[in-house]
Scaffold this motif. Structure first.
Motif, PDB file in Angstrom:
ATOM      1  N   GLY A  72      64.649  60.701  13.721  1.00 38.32           N
ATOM      2  CA  GLY A  72      65.699  59.903  14.362  1.00 38.32           C
ATOM      3  C   GLY A  72      65.916  60.183  15.824  1.00 38.32           C
ATOM      4  O   GLY A  72      67.014  59.905  16.345  1.00 38.32           O
ATOM      5  N   ALA A  73      64.910  60.661  16.526  1.00 35.85           N
ATOM      6  CA  ALA A  73      65.092  61.008  17.931  1.00 35.85           C
ATOM      7  C   ALA A  73      65.396  59.790  18.791  1.00 35.85           C
ATOM      8  O   ALA A  73      66.165  59.890  19.765  1.00 35.85           O
ATOM      9  N   ILE A  74      64.809  58.613  18.456  1.00 41.12           N
ATOM     10  CA  ILE A  74      64.986  57.429  19.311  1.00 41.12           C
ATOM     11  C   ILE A  74      66.456  57.027  19.375  1.00 41.12           C
ATOM     12  O   ILE A  74      66.988  56.691  20.446  1.00 41.12           O
ATOM     13  N   GLY A  75      67.128  57.028  18.257  1.00 33.41           N
ATOM     14  CA  GLY A  75      68.550  56.668  18.257  1.00 33.41           C
ATOM     15  C   GLY A  75      69.375  57.598  19.131  1.00 33.41           C
ATOM     16  O   GLY A  75      70.249  57.146  19.889  1.00 33.41           O
ATOM     17  N   TYR A  76      69.103  58.896  19.024  1.00 31.71           N
ATOM     18  CA  TYR A  76      69.803  59.861  19.874  1.00 31.71           C
ATOM     19  C   TYR A  76      69.499  59.604  21.350  1.00 31.71           C
ATOM     20  O   TYR A  76      70.385  59.609  22.206  1.00 31.71           O
ATOM     21  N   LEU A  77      68.201  59.371  21.664  1.00 33.18           N
ATOM     22  CA  LEU A  77      67.777  59.255  23.058  1.00 33.18           C
ATOM     23  C   LEU A  77      68.340  58.020  23.735  1.00 33.18           C
ATOM     24  O   LEU A  77      68.597  58.028  24.943  1.00 33.18           O
ATOM     25  N   LYS A  78      68.550  56.951  22.985  1.00 29.20           N
ATOM     26  CA  LYS A  78      69.157  55.757  23.576  1.00 29.20           C
ATOM     27  C   LYS A  78      70.563  56.077  24.083  1.00 29.20           C
ATOM     28  O   LYS A  78      70.963  55.643  25.174  1.00 29.20           O
ATOM     29  N   LYS A  79      71.302  56.822  23.306  1.00 26.10           N
ATOM     30  CA  LYS A  79      72.653  57.203  23.729  1.00 26.10           C
ATOM     31  C   LYS A  79      72.604  58.186  24.896  1.00 26.10           C
ATOM     32  O   LYS A  79      73.413  58.096  25.824  1.00 26.10           O
ATOM     33  N   LEU A  80      71.633  59.105  24.854  1.00 25.15           N
ATOM     34  CA  LEU A  80      71.509  60.077  25.946  1.00 25.15           C
ATOM     35  C   LEU A  80      71.062  59.405  27.233  1.00 25.15           C
ATOM     36  O   LEU A  80      71.438  59.837  28.334  1.00 25.15           O
ATOM     37  N   THR A  81      70.245  58.340  27.124  1.00 21.15           N
ATOM     38  CA  THR A  81      69.831  57.586  28.307  1.00 21.15           C
ATOM     39  C   THR A  81      71.029  56.922  28.958  1.00 21.15           C
ATOM     40  O   THR A  81      71.179  56.925  30.188  1.00 21.15           O
ATOM     41  N   ASP A  82      71.900  56.348  28.131  1.00 17.79           N
ATOM     42  CA  ASP A  82      73.120  55.742  28.665  1.00 17.79           C
ATOM     43  C   ASP A  82      74.019  56.793  29.323  1.00 17.79           C
ATOM     44  O   ASP A  82      74.794  56.473  30.233  1.00 17.79           O
ATOM     45  N   MET A  83      73.910  58.031  28.875  1.00 20.01           N
ATOM     46  CA  MET A  83      74.715  59.126  29.439  1.00 20.01           C
ATOM     47  C   MET A  83      74.038  59.783  30.640  1.00 20.01           C
ATOM     48  O   MET A  83      74.560  60.742  31.204  1.00 20.01           O
ATOM     49  N   ASP A  84      72.836  59.271  31.017  1.00 22.83           N
ATOM     50  CA  ASP A  84      72.073  59.799  32.164  1.00 22.83           C
ATOM     51  C   ASP A  84      71.702  61.266  31.996  1.00 22.83           C
ATOM     52  O   ASP A  84      71.693  62.032  32.974  1.00 22.83           O
ATOM     53  N   VAL A  85      71.396  61.664  30.780  1.00 21.11           N
ATOM     54  CA  VAL A  85      70.909  63.028  30.565  1.00 21.11           C
ATOM     55  C   VAL A  85      69.493  63.121  31.124  1.00 21.11           C
ATOM     56  O   VAL A  85      68.627  62.298  30.782  1.00 21.11           O
ATOM     57  N   PRO A  86      69.223  64.091  31.995  1.00 21.33           N
ATOM     58  CA  PRO A  86      67.896  64.187  32.617  1.00 21.33           C
ATOM     59  C   PRO A  86      66.772  64.256  31.589  1.00 21.33           C
ATOM     60  O   PRO A  86      66.837  65.039  30.637  1.00 21.33           O
ATOM     61  N   GLY A  87      65.745  63.427  31.786  1.00 22.04           N
ATOM     62  CA  GLY A  87      64.572  63.431  30.919  1.00 22.04           C
ATOM     63  C   GLY A  87      64.707  62.587  29.672  1.00 22.04           C
ATOM     64  O   GLY A  87      63.703  62.323  28.991  1.00 22.04           O
ATOM     65  N   ALA A  88      65.900  62.134  29.347  1.00 26.37           N
ATOM     66  CA  ALA A  88      66.093  61.377  28.107  1.00 26.37           C
ATOM     67  C   ALA A  88      65.370  60.027  28.166  1.00 26.37           C
ATOM     68  O   ALA A  88      64.726  59.613  27.186  1.00 26.37           O
ATOM     69  N   LYS A  89      65.473  59.335  29.295  1.00 27.46           N
ATOM     70  CA  LYS A  89      64.820  58.017  29.425  1.00 27.46           C
ATOM     71  C   LYS A  89      63.304  58.152  29.322  1.00 27.46           C
ATOM     72  O   LYS A  89      62.636  57.350  28.647  1.00 27.46           O
ATOM     73  N   LYS A  90      62.766  59.163  29.984  1.00 29.45           N
ATOM     74  CA  LYS A  90      61.314  59.370  29.958  1.00 29.45           C
ATOM     75  C   LYS A  90      60.827  59.668  28.549  1.00 29.45           C
ATOM     76  O   LYS A  90      59.817  59.117  28.084  1.00 29.45           O
ATOM     77  N   LEU A  91      61.530  60.521  27.826  1.00 33.01           N
ATOM     78  CA  LEU A  91      61.142  60.861  26.459  1.00 33.01           C
ATOM     79  C   LEU A  91      61.293  59.643  25.547  1.00 33.01           C
ATOM     80  O   LEU A  91      60.432  59.396  24.673  1.00 33.01           O
TER      81      LEU A  91
END
Length: 595
Positions: free
Chosen positions: A560-579
Motif C-alpha cells: 500500500g505504499a502508493i496510497g501513502y505516497l499520494k498523501k505525502l506528495t500533497d504534504m510536500d514531503v521530500p522524495g515522496a513525489k519521486k518515489l
C-alpha cells in the motif's frame, strides 16, 4: 495528648482565694516574702480565669520591684519594659472566645504567673544585697534567663491570639443536645492541639508535642495534612535549629515526611526550610542528615527550588554526602544533584564543586544501583549542550565508566543518553577501542525502548563518514534497527528510520537492508501520513534507495505504499513525489506485461 476540659473543672475553693489575698497583702506591704506560693495556689486551682486574676495581681508588684531593684540598671530597665507589656497581652488572650475552655491558655497564664513570681524574687534579692552572695555573674545569668522567659511568654501570648493557634486548636463545642461530638472531630481537635503546642511553651513541652505529631503522621498522614497550617509548618522548620540533638532529628524526620507526601513542597520552601536542611547536612547527626538529604532530593524536583538550594550553598554538602554517606543518604544526595544538574544555570557551579569526578566515581563504585542511575542522568544533563563539559567528562574517563555501567543486564536510558552526547567528542578509533559498538548492540537487544532510542541516536552520530557506516553495517546493527521500526513509540521509529537512511548511503548497507525480510513492510508502514508519525521522511529516503530493485518495488506496491505516497506528495514531503512516480511506472509496466 488528651484534651483538658478546663471549663468543666470545679470552681476554686474559697480557702485558696483567702490564701492568695493574704499572700498578696503581705507582699505589697512588707515586700519581703516571695510570692511563689501564690503561683502554687494558681496551679492547684486549675481554672484559666483564676490563674489570670492572680497573674494580673502579680504584675504591679513585679513591676514596682523591678523599677526599684539595685544593681544591673540596664537589665532591670529592660525587664521592666517587658513587664509593662504583660497586662495588654493578658487582656488580648483572655478576650479570646476559647480562653476559658482551652488547656493552652491555662498553661500559658500559669507560666506567666511563675515568671512574674521569679521577677519579684530576683528583685528582692537585689534590693536586700543577697545578689552579691551568689556572685555577680550568676545574678547576670539569672536576670538574662528571666528576660528570656518574659520574651517567651509575650511571644506565646501573641502567637495564640494573632496567628490563630487557638482557632486551629479550639475544642469542638457540644451539640444542642449536649451529646459528645463525633470521634473524628475529637481526633482532629487533638491533632490541632498538638500542632499548636509545637509553637508555644518551653523546649521540653515542644519536644513532647513533636513526639505526638510524629506518631500521628505515621499512623494517619492524611488526617495530619488536613489540619496542618502554615504556622505549624513554620514551627517544625524552626525546631530543626533547636539546641537538642534529638529535637533536631525528630523535626527533620517530620519535615521529611511532609516533603515525601508531595502535598506541601511549596509551603515548606516558602517558610524557609532550605537553610536549616543544608545546615543539618553540614553538621547534623547521621539520622538528621539522612532525613535532610531525602527532603532535599524531593524538594529539588522543582527547578526554582533547585536554584535556591544552589544559592544557599547546598551543592558542596550534597557532594560530601555522596562521598561518605550510607547507601540511603548517598542515593538521595545523588538524586538531588541529578535534579540540580537539570537546571542549566546551575551546571557550572556543580562542575566547580567537582561533580564530574564524583558522578564518575559513583558509576564505578556506587553502593547501590540507584546512585549509579542518578549519576548517569547527571552526566547526561551536564553533557547535553556544553562541549567544554563534554571534554571534561571524557578527560576524566566518563566514557569508559558509562560503557562499564551499561554492561549490566538492563542498560539504562540515562547512561545511553550520556554516551550519545559524548560520541562526537572523541575520535572514531577511540570509540571503537573503548568498545562503543558492542555496547550499543547490547542496548538495542536488551535495553528499554528509551535506551534503544538513545542507542539508535548514537549510531546516527557515530556514522559521520563512509568508513564508520561500513563498520557499523558489518557489526550487525541493521537487523536490529529494522526491527525497531515496529516500536510503538513515534520517537523510536523516527530515530531507527533515520539511522537506516544514514547507513544506506553506503552501498553495501543498502544490500543488507534489502536482505531483511521485514525491511520493506516496516518502512512502508512508516509512511503513515499522520502528524504524529515523524519517521515518514526517513522512510521515503530508504525506500527510494530500495526502489532500484523490482522485487522491492512490487513489495512496496503490495503493502500500500502508493496510497501513502499520494498523501505525502500533497504534504510536500521530500522524495515522496519521486518515489510515487517510480512505483506508478513500475505498476503500469507490470499491467502491460500481463496483457
Amino acid at each position: 495528648m488528651a484534651p483538658v476540659l478546663c471549663s468543666n473543672q470545679q470552681v476554686v475553693p474559697s480557702l485558696i482565694d483567702d490564701r492568695w489575698d493574704q499572700l498578696q497583702q503581705r507582699a505589697m506591704v512588707e515586700e519581703t516574702e516571695p510570692i511563689a506560693a501564690a503561683v502554687d495556689d494558681c496551679e492547684a486551682a486549675g481554672s484559666a480565669e483564676h490563674c489570670l486574676s492572680r497573674a494580673r495581681l502579680l504584675v504591679p508588684v513585679a513591676l514596682d520591684k523591678a523599677r526599684s531593684a539595685k544593681g544591673f540598671p540596664g537589665r532591670w530597665k529592660s525587664i521592666a519594659s517587658k513587664l509593662e507589656r504583660v497586662p495588654p497581652c493578658l487582656t488580648d488572650l483572655s478576650s479570646h472566645p476559647c480562653f476559658a475552655r482551652h488547656a493552652l491558655c491555662r498553661e500559658l497564664v500559669q507560666s506567666v504567673a511563675a515568671t512574674l513570681s521569679e521577677a519579684v524574687e530576683l528583685a528582692d534579692r537585689c534590693r536586700s544585697g543577697d545578689g552579691a552572695s551568689v556572685g555577680k555573674l550568676q545574678m547576670q545569668s539569672d536576670l538574662d534567663a528571666l528576660s528570656g522567659k518574659l520574651d517567651l511568654s509575650l511571644r506565646d501570648c501573641g502567637l495564640l491570639v494573632k496567628v490563630g493557634v487557638l482557632g486551629e486548636a479550639a475544642l469542638p463545642p457540644p451539640s444542642a443536645t449536649g451529646a459528645r461530638p463525633a470521634e473524628t472531630e475529637f481526633a482532629s481537635w487533638n491533632l490541632r492541639e498538638l500542632l499548636a503546642r509545637l509553637q508555644i511553651g518551653h523546649a521540653e513541652a515542644k519536644h513532647r508535642a513533636l513526639d505526638g505529631v510524629l506518631r500521628a503522621m505515621r499512623e494517619d498522614e492524611k488526617s495530619v495534612m488536613a489540619v496542618l497550617g502554615r504556622s505549624s509548618v513554620s514551627a517544625l522548620i524552626h525546631l530543626m535549629s533547636a539546641t537538642s540533638l534529638k529535637v533536631r532529628e525528630k523535626a527533620a524526620t517530620a519535615v521529611c515526611l511532609l516533603a515525601e507526601s508531595g502535598n506541601c513542597e511549596n509551603l515548606l520552601v516558602s517558610e524557609g526550610v532550605l537553610p536549616p536542611l543544608i545546615r543539618i547536612l553540614d553538621s547534623g547527626s547521621l539520622v538528621a542528615r539522612e532525613k535532610a538529604v531525602i527532603s532535599l532530593q524531593r524538594l529539588s524536583m522543582s527547578a526554582d527550588t533547585a536554584r535556591s538550594i544552589a544559592g544557599h550553598g547546598g551543592i558542596r554538602p550534597l557532594i560530601e554526602v555522596c562521598q561518605v554517606g550510607d547507601s540511603i543518604s548517598q542515593t538521595a544526595a545523588a538524586g538531588a544533584l541529578k535534579n540540580l544538574s537539570a537546571v542549566p544555570e546551575v551546571r557550572q557551579s556543580l562542575v566547580d564543586e567537582g561533580i564530574i569526578g564524583i558522578t564518575i566515581n559513583l558509576l564505578d563504585c556506587g553502593i547501590v544501583l540507584g546512585s549509579k542511575e542518578y549519576s548517569a542522568e547527571c552526566l547526561q544533563h551536564l553533557t547535553c549542550s556544553n562541549e567544554s563539559l563534554r571534554r571534561s567528562v571524557v578527560s576524566e574517563g566518563g566514557i569508559r565508566s558509562l560503557l562499564a555501567y551499561l554492561e549490566g543486564p538492563l542498560p539504562q536510558e540515562s547512561a545511553v543518553g550520556a554516551l550519545k552526547n559524548l560520541v562526537g567528542s572523541v575520535s572514531t578509533d577511540t570509540s571503537i577501542s573503548l568498545g562503543l559498538l558492542p555496547c550499543l548492540i547490547h542496548v538495542l537487544k536488551d535495553g528499554s525502548l528509551g535506551a534503544q532510542q538513545a542507542a539508535a541516536a548514537s549510531v546516527c552520530k557515530f556514522c559521520s563518514t563512509a568508513e564508520t557506516k561500513r563498520i557499523v553495517g558489518e557489526f550487525g546493527f541493521i537487523p536490529l534497527l529494522v526491527k525497531m521500526l515496529e516500536a510503538k513509540s513515534n520517537g523510536a521509529r523516527e530515530v531507527a528510520a533515520q539511522a537506516i537512511a544514514s547507513l544506506m548511503t553506503y552501498q553495501h548497507n543498502g544490500r543488507e537492508v534489502k536482505k531483511e525480510e521485514k525491511s520493506v513492510p516496516n518502512l512502508v508502514q512508516s509512511l503513515d501520513p499522520s502528524p504524529q508519525n515523524t519517521a515518514k521522511k526517513y522512510a521515503v529516503s530508504c525506500l527510494l534507495i530500495l526502489s532500484s530493485s523490482k522485487k522491492c518495488k512490487k513489495m512496496m506496491i503490495s503493502y500500500g505504499a502508493i496510497g501513502y505516497l499520494k498523501k505525502l506528495t500533497d504534504m510536500d514531503v521530500p522524495g515522496a513525489k519521486k518515489l510515487l512516480e517510480r512505483l506508478e511506472r513500475g505498476r503500469l509496466r507490470s499491467l502491460f506485461s500481463r496483457k
